[in-house]
Design a protein around this motif. Structure first.
Motif, PDB file in Angstrom:
ATOM      1  N   LEU A  81      -0.557   5.643  -7.396  1.00 19.84           N
ATOM      2  CA  LEU A  81      -0.250   6.405  -6.180  1.00 19.84           C
ATOM      3  C   LEU A  81      -1.130   7.640  -6.122  1.00 19.84           C
ATOM      4  O   LEU A  81      -1.437   8.236  -7.155  1.00 19.84           O
ATOM      5  CB  LEU A  81       1.201   6.897  -6.214  1.00 19.84           C
ATOM      6  N   ARG A  86       1.245  10.538  -2.234  1.00 19.94           N
ATOM      7  CA  ARG A  86       2.214   9.553  -2.746  1.00 19.94           C
ATOM      8  C   ARG A  86       2.112   8.235  -1.986  1.00 19.94           C
ATOM      9  O   ARG A  86       3.108   7.550  -1.759  1.00 19.94           O
ATOM     10  CB  ARG A  86       3.650  10.043  -2.632  1.00 19.94           C
ATOM     11  N   GLU A  87       0.948   7.899  -1.547  1.00 14.14           N
ATOM     12  CA  GLU A  87       0.693   6.602  -0.932  1.00 14.14           C
ATOM     13  C   GLU A  87      -0.077   5.788  -1.955  1.00 14.14           C
ATOM     14  O   GLU A  87      -0.847   6.354  -2.734  1.00 14.14           O
ATOM     15  CB  GLU A  87      -0.180   6.772   0.330  1.00 14.14           C
ATOM     16  N   PRO A  88       0.104   4.450  -1.960  1.00 13.30           N
ATOM     17  CA  PRO A  88      -0.708   3.639  -2.874  1.00 13.30           C
ATOM     18  C   PRO A  88      -2.193   3.893  -2.626  1.00 13.30           C
ATOM     19  O   PRO A  88      -2.619   3.940  -1.459  1.00 13.30           O
ATOM     20  CB  PRO A  88      -0.322   2.206  -2.520  1.00 13.30           C
TER      21      PRO A  88
ATOM     22  N   ILE B 250       6.916  14.819   0.984  1.00 11.84           N
ATOM     23  CA  ILE B 250       6.112  15.010  -0.236  1.00 11.84           C
ATOM     24  C   ILE B 250       4.920  15.930   0.014  1.00 11.84           C
ATOM     25  O   ILE B 250       4.303  16.428  -0.922  1.00 11.84           O
ATOM     26  CB  ILE B 250       5.610  13.671  -0.825  1.00 11.84           C
ATOM     27  N   GLU B 384       9.602   8.727  -3.319  1.00 14.33           N
ATOM     28  CA  GLU B 384       8.182   9.065  -3.186  1.00 14.33           C
ATOM     29  C   GLU B 384       7.455   8.096  -2.267  1.00 14.33           C
ATOM     30  O   GLU B 384       6.528   8.453  -1.565  1.00 14.33           O
ATOM     31  CB  GLU B 384       7.499   9.007  -4.554  1.00 14.33           C
ATOM     32  N   GLU B 385       7.868   6.843  -2.325  1.00 17.37           N
ATOM     33  CA  GLU B 385       7.082   5.809  -1.674  1.00 17.37           C
ATOM     34  C   GLU B 385       8.056   4.858  -1.001  1.00 17.37           C
ATOM     35  O   GLU B 385       8.474   3.874  -1.584  1.00 17.37           O
ATOM     36  CB  GLU B 385       6.298   5.078  -2.782  1.00 17.37           C
TER      37      GLU B 385
END
Lengths: 329, 595
Positions: A81, A86-88, B250, B384-385
């Motif tokens: 991430l 916090r995104e792939p 976030i 978070e995701e």
């Protein structure tokens, strides 16, 4: 014929280099001063939040443990991430890499085709006035920084003539029209072509001189070799001889083409910034400044892997073209 | 070192000869720096002096767009002022932001002066962050955010304690007293207000909501209250960071948080364009039991999908943020005892101890989330995701389209209980300010914010009939932060002299398009800040914005400092130059009883 041993040895070297780059990038970027935690602090995070963040992200573990975890995840095709978004990482970079690639690959290819022809022409007329002036013009073009070429094009064709948009990839109207269509639909519009033209021309213009100079020099070398005399005695026409000479002279381009592609990818930050092209360059800069290690590592690794794998392919192609290379190896 | 009057004359003679030679060669008629050095040299000719003050390193942030340009314009003026007035050389060092704040927070002694600015983020209208961060328990190399690594126990107790004040009046007094102490210590040397520059196309937008806050992405009122003249959309420019994720809690980008929490979502209360706290989703609220019970009554509003905004959603929002304070970096720890719903429209927050920043700092920061979408999207398992599709907000704008790092298309939401926007907003990502300006000049974008003064000048020159610029003073400052643990900035008199030496008038002329008020008092909060103490409680650095060179020198002379024959500053004889604590470590608790 390329020997199995030759291919195996090159493949092993390639795998080792890929692992080395992965490891080097992991440790190298952690040596940079400052970290994302410092940015969080500046923007108002309290020490309690920072402590939880470190725990969640495994930042309290020794570096070798973090490295081991990273390696295992990477081999499982998980680049992690992004720390700041916090995104792939893959989701974050894939569209941008695509945007950069569709700009760079055709532009570099065209610059090699056009540059090859120009270089051949200048080389074949090296003693004429056109040859001398052509060389000077090429050196002049090559010395212009890419951002300058970009700004010049925008000033002339967007700001002054009003023919092209100043920046971006598509206009808001087009994104609104195709908001429910498949993601690649806007790439097929005339509006995209209008946005594409100036950055494309800037890259072609910027990278034209390199293949031209290489071909010119290579062409001059080739024309001095003995086989030309053989072709002449054998009765080949000047045009047929030129075709053979160009074929021989173009061999260095096989090596240089993927390298130029990589240089262009690395140098896209300026072009992308000037034309506001949503590619990978600017994201990379932002990631480096924010110490977003997962993004930095992945993008640099992809660029490095491109060079390493290209060289592997070039080695194989050379082995086919000139079997002496694999035999000597 | 002792210096005789004869020595001075000989040096002065040689220097004069040298200057005359140089003047002849250069065709000049004067050498002001030489004159200033002679002046300084003549001030303390017979004094026993200690070590010479080394070149000071001043670090600034090299990667912050328009603000970097402003810092780069100001830095030479600061250097020239200090060199000329005090005879101390300054080396200006560009350092990327992350590395620089890392140097400060880890107490790495790479510099003596930090050239810093605080953005006018609405969060900072509550004084918690801008007071708490200077407390002594965050000084030293522990990674905490104390910009000068400053420690003063009297200040620390007030700075930490203000968060738990039992009433607004008590808190205001504690904040004022804390800043009064720091001001007396001259720990902040303000240089200029953090001016906000922005511009809009007069042929395409009827502007509204600008107020004191100005044309900035952190003032959402501009985008709520402006109206498109040409079509239904206003295109506004933003950098890429705010639109990189829609999982906005976030994010630590203040612009990103403003867009997602104030336009797509709405908070209970918010600061308007004149920095007044107004109710948005809250119809009313009450603070009781010495600031430990907060009861909120909600307005009758709906989310973008038509669901009513309920107390349950409010309770979910703030519970979720509290549970994930380490994941969401701006979700500061609030000492909640409970958050309970009294009925559909009423929610009660109870804290273990008084916590007034809840109203002025926490509520304005966060929009109310749609509980059902968030829970269904898996936020409880993975905060978070997680995936929420569509984005169901509580704010004045509905998300029509979003593409990561590219654009965000917003249309007005009919069911908002407070705001009534007329036009849609299309946020378009630009990589740099020049691209924004070029697009602005061609009417591809109609509002550009947080621009460098140079861009403003260009707009005023080139787009006279089609655009207008806006300059707002801001409520935070560009400041010089002297590092407290090391010499010479550990010495009070040196900080006082620094504060007097700088020519702020020239600095403002050089860096800004329009004149702004030069700060004359030592305080990190600018005059527009609602919690800035009255001037009587602050220490005045200078009366004259052009600087007071003689007064600056006199402060040092009175404290035993002096200048050598070259006009270079020396410490008083026998001064202890050792740092207050070793580099990278924290202050000794035996020495400071507040630790």
């Amino acid at each position: 014929m390329v020997s199995v041993r030759y291919v195996g040895s090159r493949a092993l070297q390639t795998v080792f280099l890929l692992w080395f780059m992965l490891t080097f990038l992991f440790f190298f970027f952690r040596l940079m001063p400052g970290s994302y935690l410092d940015i969080m602090m500046y923007r108002g995070a309290d020490p309690e939040s920072i402590a939880v963040f470190k725990e969640n992200w495994g930042l309290n573990d020794p570096l070798y443990v973090q490295y081991g975890r990273y390696l295992v995840n990477f081999l499982g095709f998980d680049a992690g991430l992004s720390v700041q978004y916090r995104e792939p990482v893959w989701d974050l970079v894939r569209r941008r890499m695509f945007n950069t690639f569709i700009l760079v690959a055709p532009a570099i290819t065209l610059s090699y085709v056009v540059g090859g022809v120009i270089g051949g022409l200048i080389g074949s007329r090296r003693d004429s006035r056109a040859g001398e002036h052509g060389l000077g013009a090429l050196i002049f073009v090559g010395s212009l920084p890419s951002f300058f070429v970009g700004i010049l094009l925008i000033a002339m064709f967007s700001m002054w003539a009003g023919l092209f948009p100043t920046s971006g990839m598509v206009s808001p109207e087009v994104t609104r029209t195709y908001r429910d269509a498949v993601w690649w639909r806007p790439y097929l519009t005339g509006d995209f072509a209008m946005h594409y033209t100036l950055p494309f021309v800037a890259i072609v213009f910027r990278y034209l001189y390199f293949p031209s100079l290489i071909i010119r020099t290579s062409f001059i070398d080739v024309t001095r070799q003995e086989f030309n005399e053989f072709y002449r005695v054998a009765g080949l026409t000047p045009r047929a001889r030129l075709r053979h000479q160009l074929k021989h002279a173009s061999l260095p381009l096989i090596t240089l083409y993927p390298l130029s592609m990589t240089w262009a990818l690395g140098g896209m930050v300026l072009i992308e910034t000037v034309f506001n092209w949503p590619g990978i360059g600017q994201m990379l800069v932002q990631a480096v400044l924010s110490r977003d290690y997962p993004v930095i590592q992945f993008v640099f690794f992809i660029i490095a892997a491109f060079v390493i794998l290209s060289n592997f392919v070039v080695d194989l192609v050379y082995g086919v073209v000139d079997p002496r290379i694999s035999a000597d190896d | 070192m002792k210096k005789s009057a004869g020595n001075v004359k000989r040096r002065a003679l040689l220097k004069t000869a040298g200057v005359l030679g140089a003047v002849t060669l250069a065709g000049c008629t004067a050498d002001s720096s030489g004159d200033a050095a002679d002046e300084r040299a003549a001030l303390t000719p017979d004094r026993d002096l200690g070590e010479r003050v080394d070149t000071l390193v001043m670090e600034y942030w090299s990667d912050y767009g328009g603000h970097t340009t402003t810092q780069e314009n100001m830095a030479p003026v600061i250097r020239d002022s200090v060199e000329s007035a005090l005879g101390v050389e300054i080396s200006i060092q560009p350092v990327d932001f992350t590395a620089q704040v890392g140097n400060v927070y880890h107490d790495e002694r790479t510099h003596e002066l930090t050239f810093w600015w605080h953005s006018n983020a609405p969060d900072r209208l509550d004084p918690h962050e801008t007071t708490r961060r200077f407390a002594g328990d965050w000084a030293g190399g522990d990674g905490n955010s104390n910009p000068q690594n400053y420690i003063n126990c009297e200040f620390t107790e007030l700075a930490v304690g203000q968060a738990n004040a039992r009433s607004e009046e008590e808190r205001r007094e504690m904040v004022a007293n804390a800043h009064s102490i720091m001001s007396e210590d001259r720990m902040t040397i303000p240089l200029a207000p953090n001016v906000v520059h922005g511009a809009y196309r007069t042929d395409a937008v009827e502007i509204g909501g600008v107020g004191e806050a100005g044309l900035t992405r952190t003032n959402p009122n501009v985008f709520i209250k402006s109206r498109a003249l040409e079509d239904e959309y206003i295109t506004a420019a933003t950098g890429p960071v705010p639109l990189e994720t829609r999982n906005f809690p976030i994010s630590d980008s203040t612009a990103g948080l403003a867009i997602w929490n104030r336009l797509v979502h709405s908070p209970l209360v918010a600061y308007d364009e004149d920095y007044e706290l107004v109710n948005v989703l809250a119809e009313s609220y009450e603070v009781e039991a010495d600031g430990t019970i907060f009861t909120v009554e909600l307005r009758d509003g709906t989310f973008h999908n038509g669901d009513p905004i309920t107390a349950e959603d409010v309770a979910f929002t703030f519970s979720h943020l509290a549970e994930n304070a380490g994941i969401y970096s701006k979700a500061t720890a609030v000492p909640y005892e409970s958050i309970t719903t009294i009925d559909d429209r009423t929610v009660e927050f109870v804290t273990e101890q008084p916590h007034l920043p809840l109203v002025t700092g926490v509520w304005p920061r966060w929009g109310v989330f749609h509980k059902e979408t968030w829970v269904d999207g898996g936020v409880r398992d993975n905060p978070e995701e997680f995936d929420f599709d569509p984005i169901v907000g509580s704010g004045p704008f509905v998300v029509e389209d979003y593409q990561q790092g590219s654009h965000l298309e917003l249309t007005p939401h009919e069911g908002h209980p407070f705001h009534e926007p007329e036009s849609s907003i299309y946020w378009r990502v630009y990589q740099d300010q020049q691209s924004e300006y070029r697009a602005f000049s061609q009417n591809e974008v109609q509002i550009i914010c947080e621009q460098a003064p140079g861009v403003m000048s260009e707009i005023e020159r080139e787009l006279t009939d089609t655009a207008e610029t806006n300059v707002a003073q801001g409520f935070m400052y560009f400041s010089l932060y002297p590092q407290f643990p090391v010499a010479p900035t550990k010495f009070y008199e040196f900080r006082a002299a620094l504060g007097k030496a700088i020519d702020r008038e020239r600095l403002i002329e050089t860096a800004f398009v329009e004149p702004v008020d030069a700060p004359l008092y030592s305080c990190p909060l600018a005059e527009a800040h609602p919690f800035r103490p009255p001037d009587e409680q602050l220490t005045k650095l200078v009366d004259d914005p052009r600087g007071e060179v003689d007064a600056a020198r006199q402060v040092l002379i009175d404290a035993g400092w002096g200048w050598d024959e070259d006009g270079r500053l020396h410490y008083p004889d026998g001064t202890d130059l050792s740092p207050r604590w070793p580099e990278g470590e924290v202050p000794d608790p035996d020495e400071y009883d507040c630790l």
